[in-house]
Design an enzyme around this catalytic site. Sequence first.
Site, short mmCIF file in Angstrom:
data_model
loop_
_atom_site.label_atom_id
_atom_site.label_comp_id
_atom_site.label_asym_id
_atom_site.label_seq_id
_atom_site.Cartn_x
_atom_site.Cartn_y
_atom_site.Cartn_z
CG HIS A 1 -2.79 -1.03 -6.55
ND1 HIS A 1 -3.44 -0.26 -5.62
CD2 HIS A 1 -2.78 -2.20 -6.30
CE1 HIS A 1 -3.68 -1.30 -4.54
NE2 HIS A 1 -3.18 -2.30 -5.14
CD GLU B 1 -2.89 3.12 -5.32
OE1 GLU B 1 -3.78 2.64 -5.68
OE2 GLU B 1 -1.93 2.60 -4.97
NE ARG C 1 -4.37 -1.33 0.32
CZ ARG C 1 -4.35 -2.48 -0.53
NH1 ARG C 1 -3.55 -2.73 -1.46
NH2 ARG C 1 -5.50 -3.23 -0.45
C1 DGY Z 1 -5.60 -6.26 -2.68
O1 DGY Z 1 -6.23 -7.16 -2.93
O2 DGY Z 1 -5.57 -5.55 -1.52
C2 DGY Z 1 -4.49 -5.55 -3.64
O3 DGY Z 1 -3.91 -4.44 -3.54
C3 DGY Z 1 -5.02 -5.62 -5.27
O4 DGY Z 1 -5.63 -6.89 -5.59
#
Ligand code: DGY
Length: 362
Positions: A328, A309, A280
Amino acid sequence: MKTITRSFSVLSIISSFVGNANSTHLINGRRMYLSYRKMSTKLKPKVFVTRRVPEDGINLLRQKCEVTQWDRDEAIPRHEILNGVKGVDGLFCLLTDKIDEEVLSTAGENLRVVGTMSVGYDHVDLSACRKRGIPVGYTPDVLTSATAELTMALLLTVSRRIQEGVTAVKDGSWGTWAPLWLCGQGLEGATVGVVGLGRIGFAVAQRLKPFGVSKILYTGQSEKASSAQLPAEYVTFDKLLNDSDFVIGCCALNSKTTGLFNADTFKKMKKNAIFINTSRGGLVNQDDLYTALKNGDILAAGLDVTSPEPLPTSHPLLTLENCVVLPHIGSATLKARNAMSELCARNIVAALYGEPIPCQVK
Ligand code: DGY
């Protein structure tokens, strides 16, 4: 908003005729033969889906629930979430949706489950859900391989300077073959530090081994028995920063990990360290990362996640050759996304039908 089914009531009462039945009855002393159609009444729970998602999940939901959906690829505006959740029994959301007290209270008392199509759940206010007794479903495991693969792809892109190479081919700055041009760092013999040896961290470490790394270090809340299989050595965060040629952020975002990678931590890394983050964006203080990359405190960085983002195109990190930023896409394989959608739907249906939730946040 595309409404897949019309009714927006608390629980829709579906009356369905399930075949004919015949019987005789005494009416005014005379036996009458009556034919009638037996009626059964079923309650179908209502679910609101906050985005266009892979069909596997939606089809499964439709079999058991009345589905209303924000059927677009763009993120749902806040007011549309607040509008859509009113009176629903279940909420199917994504990591881009902030599910907080306001959403829960707007949904009202019928809400019995929140399912997120993601392994991360930092966007869901867990304590608000807990207070209301609302379980939260999530989608671990099914995206582990896809995300670990992308982490490796990003790491190699950064360490072997692939972005610069591709740019040079396209913009004509590719001159003659030159012994010192675009030399990067290989993984062979390197020490790699994985911050957070959870499912994805572990899968990344497994994929590092065939590259001939000399040592895998990891840190996290506690030592993991599974690390012996790699093997990987449990060390303090400081030791990991100090010793690693590659530092990979794989831990979940929470109050302890927010801003974990900052000016202080970048200074503790080796000058030739490569930093990768596929977890993240909130793990990283991006201003500090920019300074560290610019000043040569570390060699390079690769980010699949940023804050915010999308990262604005004017962001200083995007001016750096030694920083690769991806949008991402860690779990972006069709297989993983279908499985995430399906698992999210299964979590929701299970909760609504009083069955054990396959993957519930503890
Ligand atoms: C999640 O699932 O948390 C990822 O960041 C995206 O697939």
